[in-house]
Design an enzyme around this catalytic site. Structure first.
Site, PDB file in Angstrom:
ATOM      1  N   VAL A  91      30.159  43.169  33.765  1.00 10.72           N
ATOM      2  CA  VAL A  91      29.114  42.256  33.345  1.00 10.72           C
ATOM      3  C   VAL A  91      29.301  40.795  34.139  1.00 10.72           C
ATOM      4  O   VAL A  91      28.354  40.050  34.451  1.00 10.72           O
ATOM      5  CB  VAL A  91      29.268  42.084  31.928  1.00 10.72           C
ATOM      6  CG1 VAL A  91      28.221  41.095  31.321  1.00 10.72           C
ATOM      7  CG2 VAL A  91      28.737  43.487  31.264  1.00 10.72           C
ATOM      8  N   THR A 109      36.174  43.716  25.972  1.00  7.81           N
ATOM      9  CA  THR A 109      34.882  43.352  25.445  1.00  7.81           C
ATOM     10  C   THR A 109      34.076  44.681  25.252  1.00  7.81           C
ATOM     11  O   THR A 109      34.485  45.884  25.869  1.00  7.81           O
ATOM     12  CB  THR A 109      33.872  42.504  26.496  1.00  7.81           C
ATOM     13  OG1 THR A 109      33.908  43.180  27.862  1.00  7.81           O
ATOM     14  CG2 THR A 109      34.753  41.307  26.620  1.00  7.81           C
ATOM     15  N   SER A 153      36.066  47.735  34.254  1.00 10.29           N
ATOM     16  CA  SER A 153      36.017  47.508  32.647  1.00 10.29           C
ATOM     17  C   SER A 153      34.604  46.909  32.323  1.00 10.29           C
ATOM     18  O   SER A 153      34.004  46.179  33.420  1.00 10.29           O
ATOM     19  CB  SER A 153      37.025  46.730  32.168  1.00 10.29           C
ATOM     20  OG  SER A 153      36.815  45.231  32.755  1.00 10.29           O
ATOM     21  N   HIS A 154      34.082  46.816  31.209  1.00 11.89           N
ATOM     22  CA  HIS A 154      33.033  46.275  30.720  1.00 11.89           C
ATOM     23  C   HIS A 154      32.987  44.808  31.119  1.00 11.89           C
ATOM     24  O   HIS A 154      31.791  44.349  31.916  1.00 11.89           O
ATOM     25  CB  HIS A 154      32.921  46.351  29.235  1.00 11.89           C
ATOM     26  CG  HIS A 154      31.602  45.631  28.729  1.00 11.89           C
ATOM     27  ND1 HIS A 154      31.566  44.287  28.157  1.00 11.89           N
ATOM     28  CD2 HIS A 154      30.388  45.843  28.755  1.00 11.89           C
ATOM     29  CE1 HIS A 154      30.161  43.940  27.841  1.00 11.89           C
ATOM     30  NE2 HIS A 154      29.284  45.017  28.250  1.00 11.89           N
ATOM     31  N   ALA A 155      34.162  44.103  30.843  1.00 14.11           N
ATOM     32  CA  ALA A 155      34.096  42.574  31.077  1.00 14.11           C
ATOM     33  C   ALA A 155      33.834  42.343  32.631  1.00 14.11           C
ATOM     34  O   ALA A 155      33.068  41.392  33.029  1.00 14.11           O
ATOM     35  CB  ALA A 155      35.168  41.815  30.629  1.00 14.11           C
TER      36      ALA A 155
END
Length: 119
Positions: A63, A35, A58-60
């Site tokens: 978030v 993502t 990581s972004h996923a």
């Protein structure tokens, strides 16, 4: 890799690029290679995220923790193994993804954040 805790069941939506984000329906489980920050608004719509690439930072993962959603990252092959419409059980606490529609429930797993094992 267990990236954000929680367990949910739902329908998969496999997304290979940002052009497909408009296809994501409320309550689906996002399955993607990775993502990106521009995908931020979609996290208000989904139940969980599963990615091929990524780890705890990581972004996923970040978030999903902010939204309180389960996430499993670093599977290596989820976006090619899972098909849109399949029912999944995502366990972000244990780091497992189970395809519930398979004749024998299939577990999708991978190397996690890195590809070697620790003795």
């Amino acid at each position: 890799m267990a990236a954000s805790p929680g367990v949910v069941e739902g329908v998969a939506r496999v997304v290979h690029d940002s052009d497909q984000l408009a296809e994501v329906q409320q309550g689906e489980i996002l399955v993607a290679t990775v993502t990106a920050p521009s995908w931020g608004p979609i996290f208000g719509k989904i139940k969980a995220t599963v990615t091929d690439i990524g780890g705890m930072m990581s972004h996923a993962a970040i978030v999903c923790r902010e939204y309180g959603l389960p996430a499993v990252t670093g599977t290596g092959s989820a976006s090619t193994t899972i098909k849109t419409g399949q029912r999944l059980r995502v366990d972000g606490t244990k780091g497992t993804v189970q395809i519930l529609d398979a004749e024998e429930p299939e577990l999708v797993s991978g190397p996690g954040a890195h590809s070697h094992t620790h003795a």
